[in-house]
Design an enzyme around this catalytic site. Structure first.
Site, mmCIF file in Angstrom:
data_model
loop_
_atom_site.group_PDB
_atom_site.id
_atom_site.type_symbol
_atom_site.label_atom_id
_atom_site.label_comp_id
_atom_site.label_asym_id
_atom_site.label_seq_id
_atom_site.Cartn_x
_atom_site.Cartn_y
_atom_site.Cartn_z
ATOM 1 N N GLY A 1 0.732 -1.374 0.101
ATOM 2 C CA GLY A 1 0.112 0.039 -0.168
ATOM 3 C C GLY A 1 0.817 1.194 -0.022
ATOM 4 O O GLY A 1 2.172 1.145 0.056
ATOM 5 N N GLY B 1 1.866 5.488 1.099
ATOM 6 C CA GLY B 1 1.889 6.449 2.120
ATOM 7 C C GLY B 1 2.867 5.863 3.196
ATOM 8 O O GLY B 1 3.890 5.200 3.229
ATOM 9 N N CYS C 1 5.759 -5.253 1.391
ATOM 10 C CA CYS C 1 5.677 -3.663 1.558
ATOM 11 C C CYS C 1 5.300 -3.091 2.618
ATOM 12 O O CYS C 1 5.675 -2.980 3.640
ATOM 13 C CB CYS C 1 5.084 -3.472 0.252
ATOM 14 S SG CYS C 1 5.310 -1.753 -0.513
ATOM 15 N N PHE D 1 9.735 4.112 2.144
ATOM 16 C CA PHE D 1 9.921 4.128 3.434
ATOM 17 C C PHE D 1 10.490 2.720 3.870
ATOM 18 O O PHE D 1 10.452 1.884 2.612
ATOM 19 C CB PHE D 1 8.737 4.192 4.238
ATOM 20 C CG PHE D 1 7.967 5.585 4.297
ATOM 21 C CD1 PHE D 1 8.075 6.431 5.314
ATOM 22 C CD2 PHE D 1 7.045 5.737 3.263
ATOM 23 C CE1 PHE D 1 7.662 7.687 5.244
ATOM 24 C CE2 PHE D 1 6.828 7.279 3.167
ATOM 25 C CZ PHE D 1 6.698 8.266 4.166
ATOM 26 N N HIS E 1 8.302 -6.890 -3.683
ATOM 27 C CA HIS E 1 7.200 -7.407 -4.151
ATOM 28 C C HIS E 1 7.286 -8.628 -4.702
ATOM 29 O O HIS E 1 7.805 -9.007 -5.820
ATOM 30 C CB HIS E 1 6.483 -6.392 -5.203
ATOM 31 C CG HIS E 1 5.929 -5.427 -4.608
ATOM 32 N ND1 HIS E 1 4.311 -5.225 -4.660
ATOM 33 C CD2 HIS E 1 6.092 -4.376 -4.083
ATOM 34 C CE1 HIS E 1 4.006 -4.125 -4.087
ATOM 35 N NE2 HIS E 1 5.165 -3.484 -3.659
ATOM 36 N N GLU F 1 5.296 -11.158 -5.767
ATOM 37 C CA GLU F 1 4.410 -11.514 -6.676
ATOM 38 C C GLU F 1 4.840 -10.857 -8.009
ATOM 39 O O GLU F 1 4.379 -11.195 -9.305
ATOM 40 C CB GLU F 1 3.202 -10.980 -6.467
ATOM 41 C CG GLU F 1 2.800 -9.304 -6.606
ATOM 42 C CD GLU F 1 3.613 -8.222 -5.593
ATOM 43 O OE1 GLU F 1 3.532 -7.198 -5.811
ATOM 44 O OE2 GLU F 1 3.963 -8.945 -4.877
#
Length: 402
Positions: A256, A258, A285, A330, A369, A371
């Protein structure tokens, strides 16, 4: 030929798009995709393929993507390569920055020109700038806040654009998950795509998995289904009590956008209760970052982040190196991890943390990631590790090696 005739023979190269950085720098180019303006953080992505998957990855919400590969768009777009599951919105990148103009698509899977696709999704694009120079700027000074603007008539309120770029607060402290998470609970049974077969369907599940959607990608769900999981996707603010009431064999924490510390205000207490329950848990993540917070670690903003499909990571549990797909600004600060947490993966670019596992619970996560979509398949084994943890919890005698 007269002077007037000669001047009219040349094409009009008046800029129709601008990238205005927070420090006042203005880069002129030619607009594509939707008209208008959008503010965000500029990052660069080093992937050479998979631009549609990248542009529809909800983890890119709040960002403007600069592609370092110069030719983007020549395979067109199609409905199968979209990664967001929330089709009611258009989560993903706010803008795209290209070196070269989009050429006509030349691929048998193409259903729509990238320019038309960007228009339909409301994504603002710009081409014709030196993306290598912009990438070098990001490497030297970090990811800048900026406004991307596209107007066919080339008329811009430059003062207003500079002010907007300067005043945008940036991603630190920003919770973007509410704009990308699903509106309601749903189940998923589609399995990975196969050549000449397309997507399959999971009709004999071995495990019941609850996936918390912080901006989940479709291929994550497909790989979970491919490992024998019946997947129920729940919204980001679903309580731990509701999750555990579904009696899951495992819980998945999705990717996700932010700041993980901001989203963690409501997500971390839920994750802590899931961990305490002993339920096998796997995070990716943003899910990895918030798992790090839940076990007592801290997160930090990175200088330039990791974005691309060619990042080397070492699996410290096996000694193997895998090439991975990454998208994060981040990271978990490995120096803050408590003694009961093992660092399992590290980046071979900068030695930053890329994976953790709890020593006393069936819980692990990775920063990258596995995937892919786009990217190599080196890390698919992590979904098997998750399945093995669930299988062992159901029947300890059935444990398999990773």
């Amino acid at each position: 030929m007269t002077t007037s005739d000669n001047s009219s023979a040349w094409p009009d190269h008046k800029p129709t798009a601008l990238l205005v950085l927070a420090d006042g720098t203005v880069l002129e180019g030619f607009g594509l995709g939707a008209e208008g303006q959008a503010v965000g953080e500029v990052c660069f992505n080093t992937a050479m393929t998979g631009y549609e998957e990248i542009l529809t990855d909800p983890s890119y919400a709040g960002q403007l993507i600069t592609f370092t590969f110069p030719h983007v768009g020549n395979v067109g777009t199609n409905d199968e390569d979209i990664e967001t599951v929330n089709m009611a919105a258009t989560p993903g990148a706010r803008g795209v920055i290209l070196r070269a103009a989009i050429t006509d698509p030349s691929n048998y899977r193409s259903a729509k020109h990238l320019d038309a696709w960007l228009k339909a999704r409301g994504i603002i694009g710009l081409s014709g700038i030196d993306t290598r120079a912009l990438t070098a700027l990001i490497r030297d000074k970090g990811m800048p806040n900026a406004v991307i603007a596209h107007a066919k008539d080339g008329q811009f309120d430059l003062h207003g654009l500079k002010e907007e770029a300067r005043e945008w607060p940036g991603l630190e402290g920003m919770d973007l998950v509410p704009m990308v998470t699903s509106a309601q609970r749903f189940t998923w049974d589609e399995t990975p795509w196969e050549w000449e077969k397309g997507f399959g369907k999971q009709d004999k599940p071995e495990f019941n998995v609850v996936a918390i959607d912080y901006g989940i990608k479709r291929n994550i769900l497909r790989l979970l289904a491919g490992e024998g999981c019946k997947v129920t996707v729940v919204t980001a603010k679903t309580s731990a009590e509701d999750i555990l009431a579904m009696k899951p064999d495992g819980v998945f924490l999705s990717n996700g956008p932010g700041d993980p510390a901001a989203t963690g205000e409501y997500a971390v207490p839920v994750i802590k209760k899931v961990i305490e329950s002993g339920t096998p848990t796997f995070g990716i993540c943003l899910g990895h970052q918030m798992l790090g917070l839940a076990v007592g670690g801290k997160t930090m903003k990175m200088h330039q982040g990791h974005h691309g499909a060619n990042h080397p990571v070492k699996d410290l549990t096996t000694g193997k190196v895998e090439i991975t797909s990454m998208n994060h600004g981040f990271a978990v600060d490995k120096t803050t991890l408590p003694n009961n947490v093992t660092q399992t993966h590290i980046s071979l670019f900068d030695d930053s943390n890329c994976g953790i596992a709890l020593e006393d619970k069936p819980v692990f996560s990775v920063q990258y990631h596995p995937e892919a979509s786009p990217g190599p398949r080196d890390s698919h084994y992590l979904f098997r590790r998750f399945a093995d943890l669930m299988r062992e919890r159901k029947d300890p005698s059935q444990r398999k090696s990773a």
